[in-house]
Design a protein around this motif. Structure first.
Motif, PDB file in Angstrom:
ATOM      1  N   UNK A  40     -11.124   8.943   2.316  1.00  0.00           N
ATOM      2  CA  UNK A  40     -10.619   9.924   3.263  1.00  0.00           C
ATOM      3  C   UNK A  40     -11.833  10.206   4.247  1.00  0.00           C
ATOM      4  N   UNK A  41     -11.568  10.649   5.433  1.00  0.00           N
ATOM      5  CA  UNK A  41     -12.663  11.163   6.296  1.00  0.00           C
ATOM      6  C   UNK A  41     -13.611   9.807   6.657  1.00  0.00           C
ATOM      7  N   UNK A  42     -12.920   8.905   6.616  1.00  0.00           N
ATOM      8  CA  UNK A  42     -13.735   7.513   7.216  1.00  0.00           C
ATOM      9  C   UNK A  42     -13.085   6.920   8.544  1.00  0.00           C
ATOM     10  N   UNK A  44     -12.353   3.962  10.122  1.00  0.00           N
ATOM     11  CA  UNK A  44     -11.225   3.009  10.212  1.00  0.00           C
ATOM     12  C   UNK A  44      -9.915   3.440   9.448  1.00  0.00           C
ATOM     13  N   UNK A  45     -10.237   4.064   8.352  1.00  0.00           N
ATOM     14  CA  UNK A  45      -8.991   4.610   7.748  1.00  0.00           C
ATOM     15  C   UNK A  45      -8.448   5.566   8.306  1.00  0.00           C
ATOM     16  N   UNK A  46      -8.890   6.435   9.425  1.00  0.00           N
ATOM     17  CA  UNK A  46      -8.427   7.317  10.028  1.00  0.00           C
ATOM     18  C   UNK A  46      -7.469   6.677  11.092  1.00  0.00           C
ATOM     19  N   UNK A  47      -7.964   5.793  11.571  1.00  0.00           N
ATOM     20  CA  UNK A  47      -7.163   5.040  12.760  1.00  0.00           C
ATOM     21  C   UNK A  47      -5.924   4.316  12.081  1.00  0.00           C
ATOM     22  N   UNK A  48      -6.021   3.859  10.837  1.00  0.00           N
ATOM     23  CA  UNK A  48      -5.099   3.140  10.036  1.00  0.00           C
ATOM     24  C   UNK A  48      -3.879   4.208   9.657  1.00  0.00           C
ATOM     25  N   UNK A  49      -4.326   5.284   9.158  1.00  0.00           N
ATOM     26  CA  UNK A  49      -3.447   6.312   8.782  1.00  0.00           C
ATOM     27  C   UNK A  49      -2.621   6.847  10.172  1.00  0.00           C
ATOM     28  N   UNK A  73      -8.662  12.883  -4.027  1.00  0.00           N
ATOM     29  CA  UNK A  73      -7.757  13.879  -4.413  1.00  0.00           C
ATOM     30  C   UNK A  73      -6.693  14.500  -3.580  1.00  0.00           C
ATOM     31  N   UNK A  74      -5.455  14.970  -4.127  1.00  0.00           N
ATOM     32  CA  UNK A  74      -4.600  15.500  -3.182  1.00  0.00           C
ATOM     33  C   UNK A  74      -5.185  16.667  -2.336  1.00  0.00           C
ATOM     34  N   UNK A  75      -6.014  17.320  -2.672  1.00  0.00           N
ATOM     35  CA  UNK A  75      -6.466  18.403  -1.947  1.00  0.00           C
ATOM     36  C   UNK A  75      -7.458  17.929  -0.735  1.00  0.00           C
ATOM     37  N   UNK A  76      -8.188  16.579  -0.920  1.00  0.00           N
ATOM     38  CA  UNK A  76      -8.745  15.842   0.011  1.00  0.00           C
ATOM     39  C   UNK A  76      -7.888  15.197   1.011  1.00  0.00           C
ATOM     40  N   UNK A  77      -7.200  14.747   0.582  1.00  0.00           N
ATOM     41  CA  UNK A  77      -5.808  14.120   1.401  1.00  0.00           C
ATOM     42  C   UNK A  77      -5.109  15.028   2.240  1.00  0.00           C
ATOM     43  N   UNK A  78      -4.716  16.105   2.017  1.00  0.00           N
ATOM     44  CA  UNK A  78      -4.114  17.131   2.659  1.00  0.00           C
ATOM     45  C   UNK A  78      -5.276  17.513   3.859  1.00  0.00           C
ATOM     46  N   UNK A  79      -6.157  18.040   3.372  1.00  0.00           N
ATOM     47  CA  UNK A  79      -7.349  18.117   4.401  1.00  0.00           C
ATOM     48  C   UNK A  79      -7.439  17.279   5.558  1.00  0.00           C
ATOM     49  N   UNK A  80      -7.597  16.011   5.141  1.00  0.00           N
ATOM     50  CA  UNK A  80      -7.772  14.845   5.849  1.00  0.00           C
ATOM     51  C   UNK A  80      -6.738  14.615   6.813  1.00  0.00           C
ATOM     52  N   UNK A  81      -5.392  14.827   6.372  1.00  0.00           N
ATOM     53  CA  UNK A  81      -4.102  14.446   7.313  1.00  0.00           C
ATOM     54  C   UNK A  81      -4.338  15.492   8.519  1.00  0.00           C
ATOM     55  N   UNK A  82      -4.645  16.867   8.398  1.00  0.00           N
ATOM     56  CA  UNK A  82      -4.869  17.466   9.460  1.00  0.00           C
ATOM     57  C   UNK A  82      -5.867  17.145  10.532  1.00  0.00           C
ATOM     58  N   UNK A  83      -6.794  16.246   9.950  1.00  0.00           N
ATOM     59  CA  UNK A  83      -7.735  15.510  11.078  1.00  0.00           C
ATOM     60  C   UNK A  83      -7.266  14.386  11.560  1.00  0.00           C
TER      61      UNK A  83
END
Length: 208
Positions: A40-42, A44-49, A73-83
């Motif tokens: 998360x919070x990288x 290339x992955x951000x563009x793919x998601x 973790x789920x908590x990290x995923x949820x924060x990242x989704x906002x990003x």
């Protein structure tokens, strides 16, 4: 274990951004685009998601459910989704698996030690409604996936299944298909009454 084409995709129970999941039950009668990303919070992955979220209607039109995974973790995923939503102008709604103990990544051989000992590479598994693995792709950490190709591959698999045909190189929707050598000319006359262009006895092209 090595996951091979045609085998049943291993089932698992896991926490996701949409709550607890039993994979096979969640998949139901849909196809699944199951893909892993390193972290998360990288970038290339951000563009793919984001691209997966932007293509939600395209996947839905093909009866395909996207499912992401990383070892966060789920908590990290949820924060990242906002990003992801903010930077990629999307609304990410598909679930992301939290695989902190690496069990699913190891089960699906998503961790390649030459790339990382703990983070998943960019694996793709296309799984059909019978839960069979129909296609796999693996991209390195530094290279984002080609989503045009992912959609094209799904179209090809679904077209081949629906029409008992094979698809030539670079096939796209609307192009000619191949009548497989396992189908005799007599059988082909019934299955493909529109006829075909026979370039060789083993190479019969037809429109569907």
């Amino acid at each position: 274990m090595t996951i091979r084409l045609g085998q049943i995709a291993p089932d698992f129970n896991v926490e996701t951004t949409k709550g607890p999941m039993s994979f096979h039950q969640w998949a139901g009668d849909a196809w699944v685009f199951f893909f892993s990303h390193p972290a998360d919070f990288t970038p290339v992955c951000t563009t793919e998601m984001g691209r997966t979220a932007q293509l939600a209607e395209e996947f839905a039109a093909r009866n395909v459910k996207p499912l992401g995974l990383s070892t966060d973790s789920v908590a990290e995923h949820l924060k990242w989704i906002d990003d992801v939503n903010d930077t990629q102008s999307c609304d990410l709604q598909f679930p992301i698996v939290a695989d902190e103990d690496h069990k699913i990544a190891e089960l699906y051989e998503m961790i390649h030690p030459g790339e990382s000992e703990t983070a998943a590479v960019r694996s793709v598994f296309i799984i059909d409604p019978d839960k069979k693995v129909r296609l796999t792709m693996t991209y390195p950490m530094a290279v984002g996936r080609n989503f045009d190709e992912i959609l094209r591959a799904i179209d090809a698999l679904q077209t081949a299944d629906a029409n008992s045909c094979a698809l030539p190189a670079d096939w796209e929707k609307g192009d000619e298909v191949i009548i497989p050598p396992s189908i005799t000319n007599e059988q082909a006359k019934e299955m493909f009454p529109q006829g075909w262009d026979e370039l060789r006895p083993y190479l019969r092209l037809t429109k569907i």
